[in-house]
Scaffold this motif. Sequence first.
Motif, PDB file in Angstrom:
ATOM      1  N   TYR A  16     -18.992   9.284 -61.247  1.00 14.78           N
ATOM      2  CA  TYR A  16     -18.948   7.925 -60.625  1.00 14.78           C
ATOM      3  C   TYR A  16     -20.261   7.674 -60.152  1.00 14.78           C
ATOM      4  O   TYR A  16     -20.606   6.587 -60.060  1.00 14.78           O
ATOM      5  CB  TYR A  16     -17.703   7.862 -59.601  1.00 14.78           C
ATOM      6  CG  TYR A  16     -17.574   6.637 -59.128  1.00 14.78           C
ATOM      7  CD1 TYR A  16     -16.515   5.860 -59.406  1.00 14.78           C
ATOM      8  CD2 TYR A  16     -18.369   6.559 -57.774  1.00 14.78           C
ATOM      9  CE1 TYR A  16     -16.379   4.679 -58.598  1.00 14.78           C
ATOM     10  CE2 TYR A  16     -17.906   5.164 -57.072  1.00 14.78           C
ATOM     11  CZ  TYR A  16     -16.836   4.348 -57.454  1.00 14.78           C
ATOM     12  OH  TYR A  16     -16.806   3.319 -56.761  1.00 14.78           O
ATOM     13  N   ASN A  17     -20.707   8.413 -59.108  1.00 13.36           N
ATOM     14  CA  ASN A  17     -22.064   8.358 -58.442  1.00 13.36           C
ATOM     15  C   ASN A  17     -23.170   8.234 -59.325  1.00 13.36           C
ATOM     16  O   ASN A  17     -24.146   7.213 -59.094  1.00 13.36           O
ATOM     17  CB  ASN A  17     -22.397   9.225 -57.169  1.00 13.36           C
ATOM     18  CG  ASN A  17     -21.499   8.968 -56.075  1.00 13.36           C
ATOM     19  OD1 ASN A  17     -20.855   8.035 -55.908  1.00 13.36           O
ATOM     20  ND2 ASN A  17     -20.958  10.025 -55.553  1.00 13.36           N
ATOM     21  N   ALA A  18     -23.039   8.712 -60.487  1.00 13.31           N
ATOM     22  CA  ALA A  18     -24.257   8.656 -61.412  1.00 13.31           C
ATOM     23  C   ALA A  18     -23.945   7.347 -62.239  1.00 13.31           C
ATOM     24  O   ALA A  18     -24.823   7.169 -63.150  1.00 13.31           O
ATOM     25  CB  ALA A  18     -24.230   9.873 -62.237  1.00 13.31           C
ATOM     26  N   ARG A  19     -22.934   6.751 -62.361  1.00 13.37           N
ATOM     27  CA  ARG A  19     -22.590   5.505 -63.112  1.00 13.37           C
ATOM     28  C   ARG A  19     -22.672   5.874 -64.591  1.00 13.37           C
ATOM     29  O   ARG A  19     -22.904   5.266 -65.305  1.00 13.37           O
ATOM     30  CB  ARG A  19     -23.275   4.292 -62.565  1.00 13.37           C
ATOM     31  CG  ARG A  19     -22.873   3.998 -61.370  1.00 13.37           C
ATOM     32  CD  ARG A  19     -23.990   2.670 -60.957  1.00 13.37           C
ATOM     33  NE  ARG A  19     -25.304   2.646 -61.181  1.00 13.37           N
ATOM     34  CZ  ARG A  19     -25.897   3.507 -60.246  1.00 13.37           C
ATOM     35  NH1 ARG A  19     -25.489   4.071 -59.472  1.00 13.37           N
ATOM     36  NH2 ARG A  19     -27.332   3.566 -60.653  1.00 13.37           N
ATOM     37  N   ASP A  20     -22.134   7.244 -65.016  1.00 12.20           N
ATOM     38  CA  ASP A  20     -21.985   7.649 -66.111  1.00 12.20           C
ATOM     39  C   ASP A  20     -20.653   7.593 -66.599  1.00 12.20           C
ATOM     40  O   ASP A  20     -19.714   8.329 -66.381  1.00 12.20           O
ATOM     41  CB  ASP A  20     -22.642   9.409 -66.029  1.00 12.20           C
ATOM     42  CG  ASP A  20     -22.337   9.876 -67.441  1.00 12.20           C
ATOM     43  OD1 ASP A  20     -21.644   9.385 -68.520  1.00 12.20           O
ATOM     44  OD2 ASP A  20     -23.379  10.955 -67.607  1.00 12.20           O
ATOM     45  N   LEU A  21     -20.465   6.297 -67.011  1.00  6.15           N
ATOM     46  CA  LEU A  21     -18.944   6.186 -67.627  1.00  6.15           C
ATOM     47  C   LEU A  21     -18.288   6.952 -68.557  1.00  6.15           C
ATOM     48  O   LEU A  21     -17.130   7.366 -68.256  1.00  6.15           O
ATOM     49  CB  LEU A  21     -19.148   4.421 -68.492  1.00  6.15           C
ATOM     50  CG  LEU A  21     -17.849   4.098 -68.970  1.00  6.15           C
ATOM     51  CD1 LEU A  21     -16.788   3.774 -67.834  1.00  6.15           C
ATOM     52  CD2 LEU A  21     -18.041   2.720 -69.446  1.00  6.15           C
ATOM     53  N   GLU A  22     -18.766   7.446 -69.731  1.00  5.13           N
ATOM     54  CA  GLU A  22     -18.381   8.355 -70.693  1.00  5.13           C
ATOM     55  C   GLU A  22     -18.033   9.652 -69.945  1.00  5.13           C
ATOM     56  O   GLU A  22     -16.982  10.161 -70.091  1.00  5.13           O
ATOM     57  CB  GLU A  22     -19.007   8.477 -71.856  1.00  5.13           C
ATOM     58  CG  GLU A  22     -19.009   7.217 -72.653  1.00  5.13           C
ATOM     59  CD  GLU A  22     -17.763   6.513 -72.877  1.00  5.13           C
ATOM     60  OE1 GLU A  22     -16.724   7.213 -73.388  1.00  5.13           O
ATOM     61  OE2 GLU A  22     -17.586   5.271 -72.788  1.00  5.13           O
ATOM     62  N   ARG A  23     -18.818  10.124 -69.119  1.00  6.47           N
ATOM     63  CA  ARG A  23     -18.605  11.665 -68.469  1.00  6.47           C
ATOM     64  C   ARG A  23     -17.579  11.410 -67.499  1.00  6.47           C
ATOM     65  O   ARG A  23     -16.614  12.064 -67.428  1.00  6.47           O
ATOM     66  CB  ARG A  23     -19.775  11.998 -67.675  1.00  6.47           C
ATOM     67  CG  ARG A  23     -19.716  13.444 -66.905  1.00  6.47           C
ATOM     68  CD  ARG A  23     -20.956  14.120 -66.645  1.00  6.47           C
ATOM     69  NE  ARG A  23     -21.867  13.246 -65.792  1.00  6.47           N
ATOM     70  CZ  ARG A  23     -22.113  13.379 -64.441  1.00  6.47           C
ATOM     71  NH1 ARG A  23     -21.492  14.510 -64.004  1.00  6.47           N
ATOM     72  NH2 ARG A  23     -22.894  12.869 -64.107  1.00  6.47           N
ATOM     73  N   PHE A  24     -17.772  10.317 -66.702  1.00  4.11           N
ATOM     74  CA  PHE A  24     -16.531   9.906 -65.813  1.00  4.11           C
ATOM     75  C   PHE A  24     -15.178   9.614 -66.384  1.00  4.11           C
ATOM     76  O   PHE A  24     -14.189  10.334 -65.963  1.00  4.11           O
ATOM     77  CB  PHE A  24     -16.951   8.239 -65.159  1.00  4.11           C
ATOM     78  CG  PHE A  24     -15.806   7.897 -64.158  1.00  4.11           C
ATOM     79  CD1 PHE A  24     -15.684   8.677 -62.974  1.00  4.11           C
ATOM     80  CD2 PHE A  24     -15.163   6.857 -64.361  1.00  4.11           C
ATOM     81  CE1 PHE A  24     -14.549   7.796 -61.939  1.00  4.11           C
ATOM     82  CE2 PHE A  24     -14.165   6.074 -63.635  1.00  4.11           C
ATOM     83  CZ  PHE A  24     -13.840   6.791 -62.449  1.00  4.11           C
ATOM     84  N   LEU A  25     -15.119   8.899 -67.501  1.00  3.86           N
ATOM     85  CA  LEU A  25     -13.726   9.021 -68.100  1.00  3.86           C
ATOM     86  C   LEU A  25     -13.236  10.331 -68.507  1.00  3.86           C
ATOM     87  O   LEU A  25     -11.949  10.339 -68.829  1.00  3.86           O
ATOM     88  CB  LEU A  25     -13.930   7.977 -69.365  1.00  3.86           C
ATOM     89  CG  LEU A  25     -14.313   6.492 -69.011  1.00  3.86           C
ATOM     90  CD1 LEU A  25     -14.443   5.948 -70.155  1.00  3.86           C
ATOM     91  CD2 LEU A  25     -13.143   5.787 -68.087  1.00  3.86           C
TER      92      LEU A  25
END
Length: 114
Positions: A16-25
């Motif tokens: 989330y803090n990296a705004r890495d959408l696919e990793r977050f999901l």
Amino acid sequence: MSFTPDQLAQQQLDAYNARDLERFLSYFAPEVEIFDQPTGERTLHGRDAMRERYGSFFATNTALHCALLNRITEGNFAIDHEHVTGLADGRELHAVAIYETNGEHIVKVWFIRR
């Protein structure tokens, strides 16, 4: 691979803090359910709905950061007290997020925000 509730909560927070959408999901179950408290209203259902909402949220809020103030784990739950800053409109949010996990993914989330 099996994860503890603490690991899943931390990994999704880091993404989330990296705004890495696919990793977050990837830390959420395909049919994840997200609820607002105290209303109990389900606000999101499934990764596709999360992708739509968080994709635009990450793109709009380029300075986004969520600081973990405290975490409690019990059984298959992680309960985080969070402080969100860096919102494009200048607001700051305080929230409690309750993550229910199944050893592989976060399956349900309840948010209490102010």
